[in-house]
Design a protein around this motif. Structure first.
Motif, PDB file in Angstrom:
ATOM      1  N   ASP A 180       0.813  -1.219   0.000  1.00 40.06           N
ATOM      2  CA  ASP A 180       0.000   0.000   0.000  1.00 40.06           C
ATOM      3  C   ASP A 180       0.845   1.267   0.000  1.00 40.06           C
ATOM      4  OD1 ASP A 180       1.015  -0.363   2.523  1.00 40.06           O
ATOM      5  OD2 ASP A 180      -0.847   0.114   3.586  1.00 40.06           O
ATOM      6  N   ALA A 181       2.084   1.177  -0.458  1.00 42.56           N
ATOM      7  CA  ALA A 181       2.967   2.347  -0.484  1.00 42.56           C
ATOM      8  C   ALA A 181       2.313   3.485  -1.267  1.00 42.56           C
ATOM      9  CB  ALA A 181       4.301   1.974  -1.121  1.00 42.56           C
ATOM     10  N   SER A 182       2.148   4.630  -0.617  1.00 44.50           N
ATOM     11  CA  SER A 182       1.459   5.753  -1.260  1.00 44.50           C
ATOM     12  C   SER A 182       2.296   7.023  -1.303  1.00 44.50           C
ATOM     13  CB  SER A 182       0.136   6.040  -0.543  1.00 44.50           C
ATOM     14  OG  SER A 182       0.364   6.396   0.816  1.00 44.50           O
ATOM     15  N   SER A 183       3.464   7.002  -0.697  1.00 39.12           N
ATOM     16  CA  SER A 183       4.326   8.186  -0.716  1.00 39.12           C
ATOM     17  C   SER A 183       5.668   7.848  -1.350  1.00 39.12           C
ATOM     18  CB  SER A 183       4.528   8.739   0.696  1.00 39.12           C
ATOM     19  OG  SER A 183       5.150   7.781   1.537  1.00 39.12           O
ATOM     20  N   LEU A 184       6.159   8.764  -2.162  1.00 38.84           N
ATOM     21  CA  LEU A 184       7.415   8.577  -2.878  1.00 38.84           C
ATOM     22  C   LEU A 184       8.309   9.780  -2.647  1.00 38.84           C
ATOM     23  CD1 LEU A 184       9.296   7.218  -5.009  1.00 38.84           C
ATOM     24  CD2 LEU A 184       7.961   8.420  -6.766  1.00 38.84           C
ATOM     25  N   GLY A 185       9.531   9.518  -2.212  1.00 43.53           N
ATOM     26  CA  GLY A 185      10.535  10.560  -2.098  1.00 43.53           C
ATOM     27  C   GLY A 185      11.534  10.424  -3.234  1.00 43.53           C
ATOM     28  N   ILE A 186      11.940  11.551  -3.786  1.00 43.69           N
ATOM     29  CA  ILE A 186      12.930  11.554  -4.859  1.00 43.69           C
ATOM     30  C   ILE A 186      14.029  12.543  -4.490  1.00 43.69           C
ATOM     31  CG2 ILE A 186      13.369  11.989  -7.302  1.00 43.69           C
ATOM     32  CD1 ILE A 186      10.486  11.275  -7.884  1.00 43.69           C
ATOM     33  N   VAL A 187      15.252  12.070  -4.454  1.00 45.93           N
ATOM     34  CA  VAL A 187      16.399  12.936  -4.201  1.00 45.93           C
ATOM     35  C   VAL A 187      17.145  13.095  -5.512  1.00 45.93           C
ATOM     36  CG1 VAL A 187      18.525  13.276  -2.895  1.00 45.93           C
ATOM     37  CG2 VAL A 187      16.551  12.188  -1.801  1.00 45.93           C
ATOM     38  N   GLY A 188      17.144  14.312  -6.023  1.00 43.97           N
ATOM     39  CA  GLY A 188      17.707  14.594  -7.332  1.00 43.97           C
ATOM     40  C   GLY A 188      16.587  14.854  -8.314  1.00 43.97           C
ATOM     41  N   ALA A 189      16.453  16.111  -8.761  1.00 48.88           N
ATOM     42  CA  ALA A 189      15.322  16.486  -9.622  1.00 48.88           C
ATOM     43  C   ALA A 189      15.744  16.659 -11.075  1.00 48.88           C
ATOM     44  CB  ALA A 189      14.671  17.773  -9.098  1.00 48.88           C
TER      45      ALA A 189
END
Length: 331
Positions: free
Chosen positions: A131-140
């Motif tokens: 149920d993963a609903s949040s995503l973090g991204i490092v580097g845009a």
């Protein structure tokens, strides 16, 4: 017979992400079964230009289809500032394995972005909580876009935290996805606390510590593709269920290459190769808690699997420019 020339637009339109994810998953499975050939990635180092070239050939038999080709790709870190060009440029030659005819020459830069996102999605599908609903991204940078596009295909992503020292890149990323997700700028720690984290930076000093991660965060370590690059602290790698794409490549130039060379991490710390999990030989995530890491270096089989998807749809849609590359009158 004619060869099809496919530019950036053609590749982008025909590399449908859901199908690319499926093809990349099939490529991992074929590699694990021994139904693929992938010689080691070869490098031409050009320190005088602050860059390098890489040659990536592969053949794979996915059962319903087989494919062969080679990607010629570079990393020139000064390209954007000095030449107004992408850091990574690529060209793929896609060939018919039955007779070696070059079916297509296509933009490998867009293709690389697509298959990199797809590889992260395959790993996320097997290793993140359901149920993963949040995503973090490092580097845009450019790779960050397909991380979100692909991972959202396999998990119900709603909240996105993006972190980068370049505020303009963050603003462009938010502007691109603001209508589809609840996306905001945040710190590395805020991004790392999400259900899924993708790191897509070229750093050599780790920027993600164990304390930053949530109790069940799955990490896609996508940035390390050369010796010395290292995004995650050693404690993260040692505490995680660690999954790699290819043993030779990850120990040489993947996220684990620095602690591996220092003797801080060894074979006993690697849980499995992703292909073993895709084929069902090894289980993916089994617990609701605990962190996992996918060390992705990028494999030629992923490129050729994606090229297969692009070529087949380009033919269906009458895209590209057909031309005579091979003189078939010469025997």
């Amino acid at each position: 017979m004619e060869t099809l020339l496919l530019n950036q637009r053609d590749v982008d339109e025909n590399a449908r992400m859901s199908e690319v994810i499926r093809a990349v998953s099939d490529a991992f499975a074929a590699y694990e079964r021994g139904d693929a050939q992938m010689p080691a990635k070869s490098y031409i180092d050009l320190p005088q230009y602050n860059g390098d070239f890489r040659s990536m050939p592969a053949y794979l038999d996915a059962g319903e289809w087989d494919a062969a080709g080679v990607k010629w790709v570079n990393v020139h870190t000064d390209n954007n500032d000095k030449f107004d060009l992408p850091t990574v440029l690529g060209t793929v030659i896609y060939s018919d394995p039955t007779n070696a005819f070059p079916l297509a020459i296509m933009d490998g830069t867009t293709l690389t972005r697509k298959r990199t996102g797809a590889a992260a999605a395959v790993a996320t599908d097997h290793l993140a909580v359901p149920d993963a609903s949040s995503l973090g991204i490092v580097g845009a940078g450019v790779q960050s876009y397909t991380q979100l596009e692909a991972i959202a295909e396999v998990r119900p992503i709603e909240d996105v935290v993006v972190s980068d020292i370049d505020e303009e890149k963050v603003a462009r990323f938010i502007d691109r996805f603001d209508d589809e997700f609840d996306v905001r700028a945040g710190s590395i720690a805020e991004a790392a606390s999400c259900d899924v984290l993708s790191t897509v930076t070229p750093v050599e000093d780790p920027i993600v510590t164990r304390e930053m991660l949530g109790e069940h965060t799955h990490v896609n370590a996508m940035g390390a593709d050369a010796e010395g690059k290292h995004e995650l602290a050693d404690e993260v790698l040692l505490d995680a269920t660690l999954v790699i794409d290819d043993y030779a490549q990850t120990t040489h130039s993947g996220e684990i290459n620095v602690p591996w060379s220092a003797g801080a991490l060894g074979d006993e710390d690697i849980y499995a190769a992703l292909g073993e999990i895709v084929t069902g030989d090894v289980e993916g995530r089994t617990d609701a808690t605990g962190i996992s890491v996918f060390d992705s270096t990028g494999l030629a089989i992923q490129d050729i699997a994606t090229a297969h998807v692009v070529y087949e749809h380009a033919k269906e849609n009458d895209n590209g420019y057909p031309f005579d590359l091979v003189d078939t009158t010469v025997q």
